[in-house]
Design an enzyme around this catalytic site. Sequence first.
Site, PDB file in Angstrom:
ATOM      1  N   ASP A 179     -14.095   1.545 -77.088  1.00  0.00           N
ATOM      2  CA  ASP A 179     -15.679   2.689 -76.795  1.00  0.00           C
ATOM      3  C   ASP A 179     -16.033   2.960 -79.040  1.00  0.00           C
ATOM      4  OD1 ASP A 179     -16.906   5.269 -77.932  1.00  0.00           O
ATOM      5  OD2 ASP A 179     -16.334   6.082 -76.313  1.00  0.00           O
TER       6      ASP A 179
ATOM      7  N   LYS B 283     -19.383  18.060 -84.485  1.00  0.00           N
ATOM      8  CA  LYS B 283     -17.881  17.622 -83.457  1.00  0.00           C
ATOM      9  C   LYS B 283     -16.539  17.575 -84.150  1.00  0.00           C
ATOM     10  CE  LYS B 283     -17.389  14.507 -79.801  1.00  0.00           C
ATOM     11  NZ  LYS B 283     -17.944  13.409 -78.981  1.00  0.00           N
TER      12      LYS B 283
END
Lengths: 179, 623
Positions: B208, B86
């Site tokens: 987050d 990623k």
Amino acid sequence: MQSPDFSQNYFELFGLDPVFELDSRRLQAEQQRLQATYHPDRYISADERDKRLSTQVASWVNQAYETLQDPVKRSRYLLEISGATIPDDSSTTSDAEFLMEQIELREEVEACRHSDEPLQQCEQIETRLGQRADQLAAEFVSYFEAGELDTAMSSSRKMQFIQRIQQQLSELQFELEDN
Amino acid sequence: MALLQISEPGESNAPHQHRNSIGIDLGTTNSLVATVRSGEAVCLADEEGRSLLPSVVHFGGTGTLVGSQALELQSSDPLNTISSIKRMMGRGREDVSQLGNVVPYEFVVNAGSNVPRIHTRSGDFSAVEISSEILKALHDRAVQSTGRDIDGVVITVPAYFDDAQRQATRDAATLAGLNLFRLLNEPTAAAVAYGLDQNAEGLIAVYDLGGGTFDISILRLNKGVFEVLATGGDSSLGGDDMDHALGEWIIEQDGFGDINTGLARRILFAARDAKEVLTDANSAEIVIDHQQQRWQGRIDRDQFEALIQPLLKKTLSACRRALRDAGISKHDIGEVVMVGGSTRVPLVQAMVGEFFSREPMCDLDPDQVVAMGAAIQADILAGNKPENDMLLLDVLPLSLGIETMGGLSEKIIQRNSSIPVTRAQEFTTFKDGQTAMSIHVVQGERELVSDCRSLAHFELRGFPPMNAGAARIRVTYQVDADGLMSVSAEELTSGITADIIVKPSYGLTDVEIESMLRASMDHAREDIILRLLKEQQVEASRVIEAIDAALAQDGESLLSESEIAQIREHRDALEAVIDTASVEELKRLIKAIEDASEAYVARRMNASVKQALAGKQIDEVDV
């Protein structure tokens, strides 16, 4: 998908009267109602034409909302749809008194940095700037309603300058709080 | 051979038209897939009950492994085992060369491309292709688990992902053959997972903190509408930094001498273990074996917290900025949602709670909450809940600008603008007869183009030649609901639309995507043939079983000996070649059995009707 009438102005699109003072709750509710109808999420399985159209309409609704939500943009837009010529951003004011006021305000904001109580100082200026913005908005409304579009334009420009200083102040407050 | 199995009435009713949709959290370390089942979002597990799929792909030359099997090969075959892909999505040669110190892979860049590829035993692969392997594995798991084809998918991306990273994610979905409904920001997905449960109203902050990244989003929830007001964060701040801080502390405690990569890795693993122990315990023991020597130490929670405090302060600073961008005070926040494995650290919960003066919500598993939210959104986008008016209104995370004279970026669309969004700009030509122009689009907040992220060069061609300054060229920048940008241009006085050639700075060109698709379709064709064969073999054994069962039951009472022998002959012919015959041949042999047993089927039908009627009065029988 039924296409909305793209010739409407932003106030018509949102079903609001074309005035400066508006009900922000209603504006927000209308924005959500329009997006609930036109947002691309509602056309996931539609054909390409409707997908494209929904993106266009949803963009238009967002642009309208952004314009109406912000007092400076709203005032300029009111002038625009009333037929006034809008000078571009780079033109400067010839109002010497206002020019002085601007310079002083900017200096005051910068001076907060070196103050003993910088955050308190910022808050004082913040209050004053808020009052000044309200005053200019009231000025704008009275000129605009009297049909004096040029003078109204000048008030709108001053509102924009005050808004910039408010942003500068807010940036400084953030910096100070962060350290 | 349906007639050999007499079905119950009502069994063949057409199934309710429910579209099968899934949500995918394509993570750096782990990925998950979730779906909505009887109104509840659930993460789908593999055969062994694990819902986390390690985002690791192993290229073995002959086959490709994804997940835990691939992870197991990481230390023995590091060069062909790809993890953390990623981080490479939408990244170019220079970015990857920086990664070069961290990962062992061998990077290659093909001529005519600016996309770095990882060299493996099976060939050279881009981040898009490697991610698409992970997506395929998750898709297969979903098909297996739901027993049906997937109609559409929502894939989550970090809110701070720029256009190139989003494009790359979308390309990976295309390559995996998925019907992508929408790219959804991870924090927004988390808010959805919580919001629908609790039917909350008001302002929500989503904090987050993942392994390598931090995201903060401020949302307004009102009557099912989730409106993102602002988003921010730090794309290089996460739980890994805590491990590093603790690792450095370990190194300070004792002179290890020269620290090579092997030892550094062992120290980091030990640090991570200690961090996890400290989630529940007040102190943790650390043991590191190195060259027949053993280092042993102990750290208590206070010491650990002192080490990570500076990192957490940075996240709070990003929170302050997002609040400011949203134009609200932290006291206006009604709920704080925690996402990401690193929010398990007690100090994170304490500091976030103190900052917002409220207990953060951690009811849902922080690893699963994003996939669950994506599944809920996918279910709604599939049209399975027409009565539900949930709507997500998201924003552009980073400003879009174009390069102007002197290498400056002129902002065209400000960050945190609601999407979709369109902006138009007018240009004119500066030379007589000029028919083309080039626009360099960048993304980021900085003034200098060199400090922003280059997205693409757009070459606009085909304007009518006019005198300098006479042409009026309107360039329209459009960001769609996935946060993806496109550009169109028109010369207004002639109404001629420009041809646009896009040269993405980091992404794959359309030609590259197309050739990858073609290659994957070739594979797909092989896969389809294999699947058809498998299906036909299954069908053949089913037919054989059905025949055997029928003959055993009533063959002798309904058929003559020669009839039985004939059916058996065809049955044996099929059985003899079941593993070797082609699809066509299997079909032909099955058909032959069907033909041979036609009369038998009819007699069985009659017999079963007679039996059903036997012993009943005529008025008991529905006609």
